[in-house]
Design a protein around this motif. Structure first.
Motif, PDB file in Angstrom:
ATOM      1  N   GLU A  61       0.835  -1.207   0.000  1.00 26.84           N
ATOM      2  CA  GLU A  61       0.000   0.000   0.000  1.00 26.84           C
ATOM      3  C   GLU A  61       0.866   1.252   0.000  1.00 26.84           C
ATOM      4  O   GLU A  61       0.544   2.244  -0.668  1.00 26.84           O
ATOM      5  N   LEU A  62       1.966   1.198   0.729  1.00 29.13           N
ATOM      6  CA  LEU A  62       2.902   2.327   0.729  1.00 29.13           C
ATOM      7  C   LEU A  62       3.458   2.558  -0.672  1.00 29.13           C
ATOM      8  O   LEU A  62       3.510   3.698  -1.164  1.00 29.13           O
ATOM      9  N   VAL A  63       3.868   1.482  -1.331  1.00 26.42           N
ATOM     10  CA  VAL A  63       4.388   1.582  -2.693  1.00 26.42           C
ATOM     11  C   VAL A  63       3.322   2.124  -3.638  1.00 26.42           C
ATOM     12  O   VAL A  63       3.598   2.977  -4.490  1.00 26.42           O
ATOM     13  N   HIS A  64       2.097   1.644  -3.482  1.00 31.01           N
ATOM     14  CA  HIS A  64       1.012   2.078  -4.367  1.00 31.01           C
ATOM     15  C   HIS A  64       0.728   3.562  -4.210  1.00 31.01           C
ATOM     16  O   HIS A  64       0.516   4.278  -5.198  1.00 31.01           O
ATOM     17  N   LEU A  70       0.964  -1.292  -8.382  1.00 33.18           N
ATOM     18  CA  LEU A  70       0.807  -2.400  -7.463  1.00 33.18           C
ATOM     19  C   LEU A  70       2.196  -2.922  -7.102  1.00 33.18           C
ATOM     20  O   LEU A  70       3.144  -2.788  -7.875  1.00 33.18           O
ATOM     21  N   LEU A  71       2.312  -3.548  -5.938  1.00 33.55           N
ATOM     22  CA  LEU A  71       3.616  -4.031  -5.488  1.00 33.55           C
ATOM     23  C   LEU A  71       4.232  -4.988  -6.503  1.00 33.55           C
ATOM     24  O   LEU A  71       5.425  -4.903  -6.811  1.00 33.55           O
ATOM     25  N   ARG A  72       3.434  -5.895  -7.053  1.00 31.06           N
ATOM     26  CA  ARG A  72       3.978  -6.877  -8.006  1.00 31.06           C
ATOM     27  C   ARG A  72       4.508  -6.188  -9.259  1.00 31.06           C
ATOM     28  O   ARG A  72       5.544  -6.585  -9.800  1.00 31.06           O
ATOM     29  N   ASP A  73       3.821  -5.127  -9.692  1.00 37.61           N
ATOM     30  CA  ASP A  73       4.268  -4.399 -10.881  1.00 37.61           C
ATOM     31  C   ASP A  73       5.514  -3.566 -10.588  1.00 37.61           C
ATOM     32  O   ASP A  73       6.404  -3.457 -11.432  1.00 37.61           O
ATOM     33  N   PHE A  74       5.566  -2.986  -9.396  1.00 34.11           N
ATOM     34  CA  PHE A  74       6.736  -2.201  -9.019  1.00 34.11           C
ATOM     35  C   PHE A  74       7.973  -3.091  -8.934  1.00 34.11           C
ATOM     36  O   PHE A  74       9.046  -2.743  -9.445  1.00 34.11           O
ATOM     37  N   VAL A  75       7.837  -4.249  -8.285  1.00 28.90           N
ATOM     38  CA  VAL A  75       8.967  -5.181  -8.154  1.00 28.90           C
ATOM     39  C   VAL A  75       9.426  -5.655  -9.524  1.00 28.90           C
ATOM     40  O   VAL A  75      10.629  -5.719  -9.813  1.00 28.90           O
ATOM     41  N   HIS A  76       8.471  -5.963 -10.387  1.00 32.70           N
ATOM     42  CA  HIS A  76       8.840  -6.460 -11.715  1.00 32.70           C
ATOM     43  C   HIS A  76       9.546  -5.372 -12.527  1.00 32.70           C
ATOM     44  O   HIS A  76      10.567  -5.652 -13.195  1.00 32.70           O
ATOM     45  N   LYS A  77       9.049  -4.154 -12.450  1.00 34.81           N
ATOM     46  CA  LYS A  77       9.602  -3.069 -13.266  1.00 34.81           C
ATOM     47  C   LYS A  77      10.977  -2.611 -12.771  1.00 34.81           C
ATOM     48  O   LYS A  77      11.889  -2.384 -13.581  1.00 34.81           O
ATOM     49  N   HIS A  78      11.133  -2.496 -11.460  1.00 34.91           N
ATOM     50  CA  HIS A  78      12.336  -1.864 -10.920  1.00 34.91           C
ATOM     51  C   HIS A  78      13.374  -2.841 -10.367  1.00 34.91           C
ATOM     52  O   HIS A  78      14.544  -2.471 -10.237  1.00 34.91           O
TER      53      HIS A  78
END
Length: 231
Positions: A61-64, A70-78
């Motif tokens: 939620e903090l990342v969003h 979404l956390l899964r998209d942030f982790v995948h992208k970065h």
């Protein structure tokens, strides 16, 4: 409650208030809103308690809110895509046949045996789950940042390794390796011209270029050469 509490398992929100079902966690945004609205089970900060499943929702939620991802998209992208790691939070449907089943332990843990007034009981029953849940389609499809990362030992090592700006990508087939730049060659150092020209680990450094601890200083280069000769 501060960000450091969310990151260090000291927020006091280590699960959902009762009643709670495992399905409640599969709706990530609703579960995050629910944890944000409930009172912590202990004062945030002084004590640490393992946030078994809620950790991913709190950090997610903090990342969003900060990035819109979404956390899964942030982790995948970065984290994942830049290093080409074979890792996903919640594998896509095409990767599910590659996922190995979790083998539940023969002696399962019964949280109902705990003292119902303890944080441990609230955590392990908010909600209750067993290892076999990880083999269900609903679990695998969900964004459970605390427990639903899928990969292998290599991919985990790749995404947890610190970034190295100086690391060159591997050459493609049929191409020759690029020649090392003059600045990165220990045999042909380029002396910095000002205090901000010294670079340490790829970042600008405010130490004097004549400081022996600065990688570009004559003393540091001498040490590097001596170390190479000793090897």
């Amino acid at each position: 409650m501060e960000v450091r509490h969310l990151l260090s398992h000291t927020s006091g929100v280590s699960g959902l208030d009762h009643p709670a079902q495992l399905d409640d966690l599969y709706d990530v945004r609703a579960a995050a809103a629910r944890t944000a609205s409930q009172a912590p089970w202990w004062r945030p900060g002084p004590a640490s308690g393992y946030h078994v499943l809620s950790y991913g929702h709190l950090v997610g939620e903090l990342v969003h809110r900060l990035t819109g991802l979404l956390l899964r998209d942030f982790v995948h992208k970065h984290l994942v895509r830049p290093v080409g790691a074979d890792f996903r939070i919640g594998p896509p449907a095409e990767d599910v046949p590659r996922v190995a089943d979790v083998i539940p332990p023969e002696r399962d843990f019964d949280p109902s045996a705990l003292d119902h007034d303890t944080v441990a009981y609230k955590t392990f029953t908010g909600p209750s789950f067993d290892a076999g849940a990880a083999n269900t389609p609903a679990w695998r499809a969900a964004e459970l940042g605390a427990a639903n990362g899928h990969g292998n030992a290599l991919s985990v090592a790749e995404i947890l390794s610190p970034p190295s700006p100086a690391r060159e990508p591997p050459p493609t087939a049929g191409s020759s390796s690029p020649a090392p730049s003059t600045a990165s060659s220990a045999s042909s150092p380029v002396a910095p011209t000002s205090s901000t020209d010294c670079t340490c680990d790829g970042a600008s450094d405010t130490r004097s270029p004549n400081d022996a601890h600065c990688p570009g200083s004559p003393a540091a280069v001498s040490r590097s050469g001596a170390a190479g000769a000793a090897r």
